[in-house]
Design a protein around this motif. Structure first.
Motif, PDB file in Angstrom:
ATOM      1  N   SER A 179       6.143  -6.372 -18.508  1.00  0.00           N
ATOM      2  CA  SER A 179       4.727  -6.259 -18.892  1.00  0.00           C
ATOM      3  C   SER A 179       4.221  -7.876 -19.223  1.00  0.00           C
ATOM      4  N   ILE A 212      -1.501  -2.065 -19.886  1.00  0.00           N
ATOM      5  CA  ILE A 212      -0.223  -1.669 -19.942  1.00  0.00           C
ATOM      6  C   ILE A 212       0.271  -2.706 -20.940  1.00  0.00           C
ATOM      7  N   ILE A 260       2.106   4.932 -19.846  1.00  0.00           N
ATOM      8  CA  ILE A 260       2.678   3.579 -19.330  1.00  0.00           C
ATOM      9  C   ILE A 260       2.945   3.550 -17.867  1.00  0.00           C
ATOM     10  N   THR A 298       1.283   1.809 -14.557  1.00  0.00           N
ATOM     11  CA  THR A 298       1.936   1.144 -13.778  1.00  0.00           C
ATOM     12  C   THR A 298       2.119   1.324 -12.332  1.00  0.00           C
TER      13      THR A 298
END
Length: 117
Positions: A42, A79, A102, A106
């Protein structure tokens, strides 16, 4: 300048692989927690995304839509926040919906990059 853009793009893809791979690995094991791969993925995604977007503001023929950059930026920051908060609080387990969020964000971020022209 093109070499720098390609290096940033390569690092951006590595960040994506770390984030998604780390998330899928944790999901498959059943222990839903933020692992270092997800954290670093991230971080790499946000930093390289900023680097990829910044030089494109000069106005060339291949410049992506500013709305696309904004959407990808917002999703990337979301995120990042969703990964960093449980990491900082040292939570052993993350709620299932949070963890799936998450992974889903993504994948949505990747879809925006590929399909938005």
């Amino acid at each position: 300048m093109e070499a720098l853009r390609l290096i940033l793009l390569y690092l951006h893809l590595i960040g994506f692989a770390l984030l998604l791979g780390g998330g899928i690995a944790q999901f498959v094991t059943g222990k839903l927690r933020i692992n270092p791969a997800m954290l670093w993925g991230s971080i790499i995604q946000v930093i390289t995304g900023l680097g990829l977007a910044a030089p494109l503001r000069g106005g060339g023929d291949n410049e992506p839509d500013p709305a696309k950059l904004a959407v990808k930026g917002v999703i990337g920051v979301l995120i990042f926040i969703m990964v960093v908060i449980p990491w900082r609080k040292k939570r052993e387990n993350v709620a299932r919906g949070h963890f799936i969020g998450i992974i889903a964000l993504t994948l949505v971020n990747a879809a925006v990059a590929v399909f938005w022209r």
